[in-house]
Design a protein around this motif. Structure first.
Motif, PDB file in Angstrom:
ATOM      1  N   GLN A  67     -19.186  -7.266 -27.456  1.00  0.00           N
ATOM      2  CA  GLN A  67     -18.975  -8.326 -27.248  1.00  0.00           C
ATOM      3  C   GLN A  67     -18.690  -8.696 -25.596  1.00  0.00           C
ATOM      4  OE1 GLN A  67     -19.019 -10.675 -29.844  1.00  0.00           O
ATOM      5  NE2 GLN A  67     -19.599  -8.989 -31.052  1.00  0.00           N
ATOM      6  N   PRO A  68     -18.883  -9.848 -25.167  1.00  0.00           N
ATOM      7  CA  PRO A  68     -18.775 -10.189 -23.723  1.00  0.00           C
ATOM      8  C   PRO A  68     -17.158 -10.236 -23.302  1.00  0.00           C
ATOM      9  CG  PRO A  68     -20.004 -11.705 -24.789  1.00  0.00           C
ATOM     10  CD  PRO A  68     -19.803 -11.010 -25.907  1.00  0.00           C
ATOM     11  N   SER A  69     -16.318  -9.983 -24.379  1.00  0.00           N
ATOM     12  CA  SER A  69     -15.036  -9.819 -24.022  1.00  0.00           C
ATOM     13  C   SER A  69     -14.482  -8.419 -24.158  1.00  0.00           C
ATOM     14  CB  SER A  69     -14.047 -11.010 -25.122  1.00  0.00           C
ATOM     15  OG  SER A  69     -14.296 -10.516 -26.184  1.00  0.00           O
ATOM     16  N   ASP A  70     -15.088  -7.575 -24.713  1.00  0.00           N
ATOM     17  CA  ASP A  70     -14.799  -6.383 -25.085  1.00  0.00           C
ATOM     18  C   ASP A  70     -14.587  -5.359 -23.906  1.00  0.00           C
ATOM     19  OD1 ASP A  70     -14.692  -6.529 -27.711  1.00  0.00           O
ATOM     20  OD2 ASP A  70     -16.816  -5.557 -28.303  1.00  0.00           O
ATOM     21  N   THR A  71     -13.811  -4.534 -23.925  1.00  0.00           N
ATOM     22  CA  THR A  71     -13.600  -3.339 -22.839  1.00  0.00           C
ATOM     23  C   THR A  71     -13.671  -2.178 -23.550  1.00  0.00           C
ATOM     24  OG1 THR A  71     -12.063  -4.962 -21.894  1.00  0.00           O
ATOM     25  CG2 THR A  71     -12.197  -2.719 -21.118  1.00  0.00           C
ATOM     26  N   TYR A 105     -22.653  -2.984 -15.810  1.00  0.00           N
ATOM     27  CA  TYR A 105     -21.310  -1.938 -16.177  1.00  0.00           C
ATOM     28  C   TYR A 105     -20.198  -2.424 -14.956  1.00  0.00           C
ATOM     29  CZ  TYR A 105     -22.976   1.446 -13.106  1.00  0.00           C
ATOM     30  OH  TYR A 105     -23.472   2.172 -11.901  1.00  0.00           O
ATOM     31  N   ARG A 106     -19.132  -2.129 -15.318  1.00  0.00           N
ATOM     32  CA  ARG A 106     -17.796  -2.101 -14.310  1.00  0.00           C
ATOM     33  C   ARG A 106     -17.482  -0.659 -14.352  1.00  0.00           C
ATOM     34  NH1 ARG A 106     -13.500  -4.091 -15.864  1.00  0.00           N
ATOM     35  NH2 ARG A 106     -13.791  -4.653 -17.982  1.00  0.00           N
ATOM     36  N   LEU A 107     -16.716  -0.332 -12.947  1.00  0.00           N
ATOM     37  CA  LEU A 107     -16.144   0.912 -12.774  1.00  0.00           C
ATOM     38  C   LEU A 107     -14.621   0.867 -12.540  1.00  0.00           C
ATOM     39  CD1 LEU A 107     -17.788   3.671 -12.608  1.00  0.00           C
ATOM     40  CD2 LEU A 107     -17.496   3.368 -10.235  1.00  0.00           C
ATOM     41  N   ASN A 108     -14.023   1.806 -13.285  1.00  0.00           N
ATOM     42  CA  ASN A 108     -12.611   1.752 -13.249  1.00  0.00           C
ATOM     43  C   ASN A 108     -12.213   3.214 -12.820  1.00  0.00           C
ATOM     44  OD1 ASN A 108     -12.011  -0.872 -13.752  1.00  0.00           O
ATOM     45  ND2 ASN A 108     -10.950  -0.498 -15.589  1.00  0.00           N
ATOM     46  N   TYR A 109     -11.103   3.428 -11.994  1.00  0.00           N
ATOM     47  CA  TYR A 109     -10.989   4.871 -11.663  1.00  0.00           C
ATOM     48  C   TYR A 109      -9.480   5.003 -11.245  1.00  0.00           C
ATOM     49  CZ  TYR A 109     -10.533   2.685  -6.891  1.00  0.00           C
ATOM     50  OH  TYR A 109     -10.376   1.830  -5.809  1.00  0.00           O
ATOM     51  N   ASP A 125     -17.625  -7.933  -5.421  1.00  0.00           N
ATOM     52  CA  ASP A 125     -18.088  -7.894  -6.626  1.00  0.00           C
ATOM     53  C   ASP A 125     -17.953  -6.742  -7.377  1.00  0.00           C
ATOM     54  OD1 ASP A 125     -19.408 -10.399  -6.239  1.00  0.00           O
ATOM     55  OD2 ASP A 125     -21.031  -9.470  -5.205  1.00  0.00           O
ATOM     56  N   LYS A 126     -17.406  -6.961  -8.789  1.00  0.00           N
ATOM     57  CA  LYS A 126     -17.225  -5.714  -9.650  1.00  0.00           C
ATOM     58  C   LYS A 126     -18.366  -5.292 -10.635  1.00  0.00           C
ATOM     59  CE  LYS A 126     -12.088  -6.790  -9.827  1.00  0.00           C
ATOM     60  NZ  LYS A 126     -11.004  -6.970 -10.829  1.00  0.00           N
ATOM     61  N   ILE A 127     -19.397  -6.136 -10.695  1.00  0.00           N
ATOM     62  CA  ILE A 127     -20.373  -5.697 -11.795  1.00  0.00           C
ATOM     63  C   ILE A 127     -21.531  -5.193 -11.167  1.00  0.00           C
ATOM     64  CG2 ILE A 127     -21.972  -6.674 -13.431  1.00  0.00           C
ATOM     65  CD1 ILE A 127     -18.984  -7.075 -14.326  1.00  0.00           C
ATOM     66  N   MET A 128     -22.204  -4.025 -11.874  1.00  0.00           N
ATOM     67  CA  MET A 128     -22.951  -3.366 -11.133  1.00  0.00           C
ATOM     68  C   MET A 128     -24.324  -3.472 -11.979  1.00  0.00           C
ATOM     69  SD  MET A 128     -21.368   0.203  -9.870  1.00  0.00           S
ATOM     70  CE  MET A 128     -22.779   0.844  -9.093  1.00  0.00           C
ATOM     71  N   LYS A 129     -25.412  -3.464 -11.654  1.00  0.00           N
ATOM     72  CA  LYS A 129     -26.674  -3.755 -12.316  1.00  0.00           C
ATOM     73  C   LYS A 129     -26.875  -2.300 -12.910  1.00  0.00           C
ATOM     74  CE  LYS A 129     -28.716  -7.992 -10.512  1.00  0.00           C
ATOM     75  NZ  LYS A 129     -29.632  -8.581  -9.834  1.00  0.00           N
ATOM     76  N   LEU A 153     -16.708   4.143 -17.006  1.00  0.00           N
ATOM     77  CA  LEU A 153     -17.677   3.261 -16.961  1.00  0.00           C
ATOM     78  C   LEU A 153     -17.574   2.284 -18.102  1.00  0.00           C
ATOM     79  CD1 LEU A 153     -18.846   6.068 -15.824  1.00  0.00           C
ATOM     80  CD2 LEU A 153     -20.762   4.831 -15.548  1.00  0.00           C
ATOM     81  N   ILE A 154     -17.533   1.089 -17.629  1.00  0.00           N
ATOM     82  CA  ILE A 154     -17.400  -0.034 -18.874  1.00  0.00           C
ATOM     83  C   ILE A 154     -18.529  -1.105 -18.971  1.00  0.00           C
ATOM     84  CG2 ILE A 154     -15.714  -1.856 -19.325  1.00  0.00           C
ATOM     85  CD1 ILE A 154     -13.800  -0.601 -17.602  1.00  0.00           C
ATOM     86  N   PRO A 155     -19.298  -0.651 -19.962  1.00  0.00           N
ATOM     87  CA  PRO A 155     -20.489  -1.464 -20.118  1.00  0.00           C
ATOM     88  C   PRO A 155     -20.270  -3.103 -20.237  1.00  0.00           C
ATOM     89  CG  PRO A 155     -20.130  -0.084 -22.040  1.00  0.00           C
ATOM     90  CD  PRO A 155     -19.126   0.185 -21.026  1.00  0.00           C
ATOM     91  N   VAL A 156     -20.954  -3.891 -19.666  1.00  0.00           N
ATOM     92  CA  VAL A 156     -20.838  -5.329 -19.622  1.00  0.00           C
ATOM     93  C   VAL A 156     -21.976  -6.045 -20.263  1.00  0.00           C
ATOM     94  CG1 VAL A 156     -20.446  -7.338 -18.049  1.00  0.00           C
ATOM     95  CG2 VAL A 156     -19.198  -5.061 -17.554  1.00  0.00           C
TER      96      VAL A 156
END
Length: 852
Positions: A67-71, A105-109, A125-129, A153-156
């Protein structure tokens, strides 16, 4: 001295070349180090999220619809602090049974596994294509890079969707061991009225920013970007002046110094600290006059009483930025506090690094030892050996190292000499590219995407044909092999678009001889073009007299171009997406640009690299001359150039809707369902209109006897009104690397779009462009959902061209697209006619499509 210069230079530049795979694909990262928030099945667990691997069900897939709100996240433990520079992603292909991938996706570290930070690029920007299909890998550079041990790696997604991911991480170990630095925030420099304010803040700092103090993080001082001599000039595009430096003004901090604290992952034995400083003294900027560093053995201990002090030699003659090396006396500590004293009004740093080690040994390199040789130095512990024993050992080590360097230099020079000799010798590429047609028992090598063989049932035996065999460069031998080709070749070579319109007419025999060019490797490399593409190849055009007066477009001020992103690169050039400030006013009325009310417009900028050869430079100028002569609504237009100084640049239109391949692959056919759910869609009339526009543009090129050689949907760009313009950026983009077949690791050919005579004979004419047009139509009416001949490997595609050559009815054609009218598919089949003379012309194609 030579040795130390080499060591220090390798240290200062190693971070910028830190792009090594960290072990997802090859298994150096173990399964237990890869975890996830959830998984759909056991066979889609996180251990299967390895790039280019097909174990399990082919990828990691989080449970349920995303879902768009999922992490949901995939987490990788790298086992040590790592300087992460690149991320590669794929979807789930699963041997052609999967079609799930993440578009973003987003990237946390985290450096300790407890405190997590969100990565963002230099513009915030936090979103990567990510991916547009399930098999092609997409490689993304991290600007800025990340220093971390744990990566998530967090898919968006924007709509509920099933996603799967395969991943590779690239970088190298972070041997500095620095986990955070604290300092006063960078300040602003106010210059003369009317000039912009220079912001010298640490814009990528990932720690706490509170009360004008930075603490607990890392930022621009550890990102590997070395500031230039002029601090107003940046290495990054589309950022503010002074971006590469962090700077402070004398007196603004209530003292004559800047205090910084550095915390490390463990106790270390510090040999030296290197600080890259600006020294533009004309503007009141100098390196620090002195520095005093205190040491703390443990975080809870007190600072030691005796600091290490160092006084610099100030230079008022050379304004160049430079590294200042501060000796630290091999002191042991886990934290350092350094006070840098001002020497003028301003002090500016761009990088700080440390040389340190454990138990008296120090290393400072970020290149993995198992992959690339590194230069290290080992010092014996002062306490373990007396000084009189060190000198002979050091002298012996230095003499050995110098001898090794001499041997290495000799081998390099010898290799260069041998390579030059070999380049002059005749080249053969038969072992790399052959048509495997001897028998059905031949080994079939499958390439990405891996698929079951479909051509192995062809009846043996038949004659073995070698691609580009010398016999096919002999007209007489070729006429015996293929008599009917000689007639069509004679007809097409004299007027078939392989030369400019003013080429001298030839006799039938001469035309035929010229129509079968030899396929030496030097010619193959030239097919790539300067930027990795080949727009409108015109071999007969000479550049001996090509000068600036031959270029009919205006010179655009280079400083008005602002970088947005790199679109791709080739052997000697790069393609960038840029904003051109004031371009509509510069070009005047009638310019083919969208109305932006005087604001900047997006353009594509082809730039020649500094290391380009003279031949590449001539080819670049030749391409400018050719493109400046093209003027058609369906052809990308050259707007202006920057050739008064290096690097040479050409500025062309850029369409906001991107390329046709990506545009169609993200859409469905128009229906009641798409309208009801607001799904992006296209109608059959839209597809027909696109086809007509492409044939119109190619008709224009054919009328000038220009040959494109790489017509495909990836090379067709769209504007907001769905107007198509034919371009040549596809080959230079990593996104479409799987569309090209590489010869000997150098030349690349789009074999799935090429006519059989182009693959086997090296023959490119307007008739071979017609063949590619037929494949392009097929792409359009499949909505670019799959690659042409997707069930065949690259070698099998080449095998299939051999069947066209023999013409025994065994050749495999593309299947009819479900959306395609039967009359249009018949037109495609005519484009793929085995006999060149029987294929339609672009004029005929345009008339048939317009009327039908």
């Amino acid at each position: 001295v030579i040795f130390w210069i080499f060591v220090l230079d390798s240290v200062s530049h190693s971070r910028t070349h830190c792009r090594y795979p960290l072990g997802m694909e090859d298994g150096r990262i173990k399964d237990h180090d890869i975890t996830a928030s959830s998984q759909w099945y056991e066979t889609t667990g996180p251990q299967y999220a390895r790039l280019n691997r097909e174990e399990g069900d082919g990828a990691w897939c989080p449970a349920g619809l995303l879902q768009p709100s999922d992490t949901q996240y995939l987490q990788v433990d790298l086992g040590q602090l790592t300087f992460l520079t690149v991320v590669g992603t794929q979807g789930r292909y699963a041997r052609n049974s999967g079609n799930e991938f993440a578009r973003m996706y987003r990237l946390n570290y985290s450096r300790d596994g407890l405190l997590w930070k969100s990565w963002k690029n230099r513009l915030g920007d936090k979103i990567m294509k990510a991916n547009d299909n399930s098999y092609a890998s997409v490689i993304k550079d991290l600007h800025p890079p990340v220093i971390s041990r744990f990566i998530r790696l967090i898919p968006v997604t924007q709509v509920p969707n099933t996603v799967c991911m395969r991943v590779e991480l690239y970088g190298c170990p972070w041997h500095d061991g620095l986990i955070s630095y604290s300092s006063p925030e960078g300040q602003q420099m106010y210059s003369s009225p009317g000039y912009p304010i220079v912001s010298l803040n640490d814009s990528t700092y990932d720690g706490v920013h509170e009360r004008r103090k930075l603490s607990g993080g890392l930022g621009q001082l550890t990102d590997g970007v070395i500031g230039q001599d002029d601090f107003l000039v940046t290495r990054q595009y589309h950022v503010w002046q002074g971006y590469d430096y962090v700077g402070w003004k004398n007196g603004s901090l209530g003292s004559g110094h800047v205090e910084m604290e550095f915390v490390f992952d463990k106790q270390r034995n510090f040999t030296s600290m290197k600080v890259h400083c600006n020294n533009m003294f004309q503007s009141g900027v100098k390196i620090f006059s002195s520095v005093s560093c205190s040491f703390k053995p443990r975080l809870l201990a007190n600072w030691e009483a005796e600091p290490a002090e160092f006084h610099t030699v100030l230079d008022d003659r050379n304004p160049s930025a430079r590294y200042v090396t501060v000796p630290l006396g091999r002191r042991t500590a886990k934290a350092l506090r350094c006070r840098f004293t001002f020497a003028d009004m301003w002090m500016m740093f761009s990088e700080i690094s440390f040389q340190s080690g454990e138990k008296g040994r120090w290393v400072n390199t970020v290149i993995p030892t198992q992959m690339t040789p590194v230069v290290t130095s080992a010092w014996p512990n002062e306490e373990s050996q007396p000084d009189n024993g060190n000198t002979p050992v050091l002298i012996g080590c230095l003499v050995t190292i110098i001898l090794l360097l001499v041997v290495i230099i000799f081998l390099i020079l010898r290799c260069q000499y041998v390579c030059k000799v070999l380049e002059k010798a005749p080249r053969r590429i038969l072992e790399e590219v052959t048509v495997r047609l001897s028998s059905s028992s031949d080994t079939v090598i499958l390439q990405t995407p891996p698929v079951p063989p479909r051509v192995s049932q062809m009846d043996p035996p038949y004659e073995r044909i070698f691609l580009l065999d010398p016999q096919y460069q002999d007209p007489a031998a070729l006429r015996n092999k293929l008599p009917e080709l000689s007639q069509s070749a004679e007809a097409s070579a004299c007027g078939g678009g392989y030369a400019e319109p003013d080429v001298t007419q030839c006799t039938p025999h001469q035309c035929f001889h010229n129509s079968v060019p030899h396929y030496a490797e030097t010619d193959i490399v030239s097919l790539q073009g300067v930027t990795g593409s080949n727009m409108y190849a015109v071999p007969a055009l000479t550049v001996d007299s090509l000068t600036r007066k031959d270029i009919s477009v205006a010179e655009f001020p280079r400083h008005r171009l602002f970088f947005r992103e790199k679109l791709g690169e080739g052997q000697f050039g790069e393609v960038h997406l840029c904003e051109a400030e004031g371009l509509p006013e510069f070009l005047g009325e009638g310019a083919p640009l969208p109305d932006r009310d005087g604001r900047s417009v997006l353009v594509a900028v082809k730039q020649l690299r500094a290391d380009a050869t003279n031949n590449a430079r001539n080819d670049f100028l030749k391409e400018i001359k050719i493109m400046s002569r093209l003027n058609d609504p369906n052809i990308i237009q050259l707007l202006c150039v920057c050739v008064s100084s290096d690097p040479l640049c050409m500025v062309t239109e850029y369409m906001e809707n991107g390329d046709l391949n990506m545009f169609l692959s993200q859409r469905e056919m128009e229906s009641t369902l798409t309208h009801a759910n607001n799904i992006p869609s296209v109608s059959l009339s839209d597809l027909l209109h696109m086809s007509v526009q492409i044939s119109s543009g190619m008709r224009y090129l054919a009328s000038l006897n220009f040959v494109h050689r790489d017509l495909a949907t990836r090379n067709c760009l769209l504007d907001r009104r769905l107007t198509i313009k034919i371009a040549d950026f596809g080959m230079s983009r990593n996104l479409y690397s799987s569309d090209y077949y590489r010869i000997q690791g150098r030349a690349v050919l789009p074999i799935r779009w090429m006519a059989w005579e182009s693959i086997l004979l090296g023959k490119f004419t307007t008739a071979s462009d017609v063949w590619a047009f037929g494949v392009t139509l097929w792409e359009i009416f499949t909505l670019c959902k799959e690659q042409p001949y997707s069930l065949l490997s690259d070698e099998q595609v080449i095998e299939n061209t051999g069947e066209f050559f023999r013409n025994q009815g065994r050749q495999i054609f593309l299947f009819p697209p479900p959306l395609c009218p039967s009359s249009l598919f018949e037109l495609m089949m005519r484009c793929w006619d085995r006999d060149i003379a029987d294929r339609p012309t672009f004029e005929g194609l345009y008339q048939m499509e317009s009327s039908g």
